[in-house]
Design a protein around this motif. Sequence first.
Motif, short mmCIF file in Angstrom:
data_model
loop_
_atom_site.label_atom_id
_atom_site.label_comp_id
_atom_site.label_asym_id
_atom_site.label_seq_id
_atom_site.Cartn_x
_atom_site.Cartn_y
_atom_site.Cartn_z
N LEU A 177 -11.15 -2.55 3.15
CA LEU A 177 -11.03 -2.34 1.71
C LEU A 177 -11.59 -3.54 0.96
N ALA A 178 -11.46 -4.72 1.55
CA ALA A 178 -12.02 -5.93 0.93
C ALA A 178 -13.53 -5.81 0.78
N LEU B 143 -8.56 5.61 -4.23
CA LEU B 143 -7.74 4.87 -3.28
C LEU B 143 -7.70 3.39 -3.66
N LEU B 144 -8.84 2.81 -3.96
CA LEU B 144 -8.90 1.39 -4.34
C LEU B 144 -8.17 1.12 -5.65
N VAL B 145 -8.32 2.02 -6.62
CA VAL B 145 -7.63 1.88 -7.90
C VAL B 145 -6.12 1.89 -7.68
N ARG B 146 -5.65 2.82 -6.88
CA ARG B 146 -4.21 2.94 -6.65
C ARG B 146 -3.67 1.75 -5.88
N VAL B 147 -4.39 1.30 -4.86
CA VAL B 147 -3.92 0.21 -4.02
C VAL B 147 -3.95 -1.14 -4.75
N THR B 148 -4.97 -1.35 -5.58
CA THR B 148 -5.09 -2.64 -6.29
C THR B 148 -4.28 -2.65 -7.58
N GLY B 149 -3.82 -1.49 -8.04
CA GLY B 149 -3.04 -1.43 -9.26
C GLY B 149 -3.89 -1.57 -10.52
N ALA B 150 -5.19 -1.40 -10.39
CA ALA B 150 -6.07 -1.49 -11.56
C ALA B 150 -5.69 -0.40 -12.56
N MET C 24 0.82 -1.19 0.00
CA MET C 24 0.00 0.00 0.00
C MET C 24 0.86 1.25 0.00
N ARG C 25 1.92 1.24 0.80
CA ARG C 25 2.81 2.40 0.82
C ARG C 25 3.38 2.68 -0.56
N ALA C 26 3.77 1.63 -1.27
CA ALA C 26 4.35 1.82 -2.61
C ALA C 26 3.31 2.39 -3.57
N ALA C 27 2.08 1.93 -3.46
CA ALA C 27 1.03 2.40 -4.36
C ALA C 27 0.69 3.87 -4.14
N LEU C 28 0.86 4.34 -2.92
CA LEU C 28 0.51 5.72 -2.60
C LEU C 28 1.70 6.64 -2.52
N ALA C 29 2.90 6.08 -2.69
CA ALA C 29 4.12 6.86 -2.51
C ALA C 29 4.30 7.86 -3.64
N HIS C 30 4.25 9.09 -3.32
CA HIS C 30 4.74 10.19 -4.12
C HIS C 30 4.90 11.34 -3.15
#
Length: 193
Positions: free
Chosen positions: A130-131, A174-181, A1-7
């Motif tokens: 989130l699930a 948030l879900l798009v970023r975390v799941t990588g969709a 999750m941290r990687a998906a939101l990291a900027h």
Amino acid sequence: MRAALAHPVDVDRRRGSAPESAVLAPLFEEDGETRVVLTRRASTLRSHRSEVSFPGGRADADETLTGAACREAWEEIALDPASVEIIGTLTPITTISSQALIHPFVGVLPARPELRANPAEVELAFDVSLAQLLADGVHHSERWGIAGMRPELHFFELDTDIVWGATGRLLWELLVRVTGAGVDPAPEGGPLP
């Protein structure tokens, strides 16, 4: 999750000349699931009565946007600012109904927080996994004609509430970023109601 939101998160950024608001999407892990804290706004408020939202509100002139998000979370649901680690941001959005520019921040908590809703602002503080938000039949989107635009609105049907509007849009991102969709999180057609 941290990687998906990291900027980069500009924690010292000051407000511009227009009124701005900041919200916090607080996340914590419990029993192997990531959960997000939400609130149901008080029915006595002037706008967005009884709607589900992230804790947050208008930034004061002398504070940073992250400071405003954390202060508002403390005032609304007694979430200790010292327990929040800001790990990223979502796309700032402007609402149609209130013309508020909202800066969303994502923070992680070390454990389940002990929340106390301030009844002047919040009817209920709660969390959802989130699930659950990703489960079949919970999310759907619609295109509405609003002020000459056709934005895509996102709805999450929970057991007792429907999350939509700006909060639905931010949850979807948030879900798009975390799941990588591979879905573009930018809203088509402009701001949301």
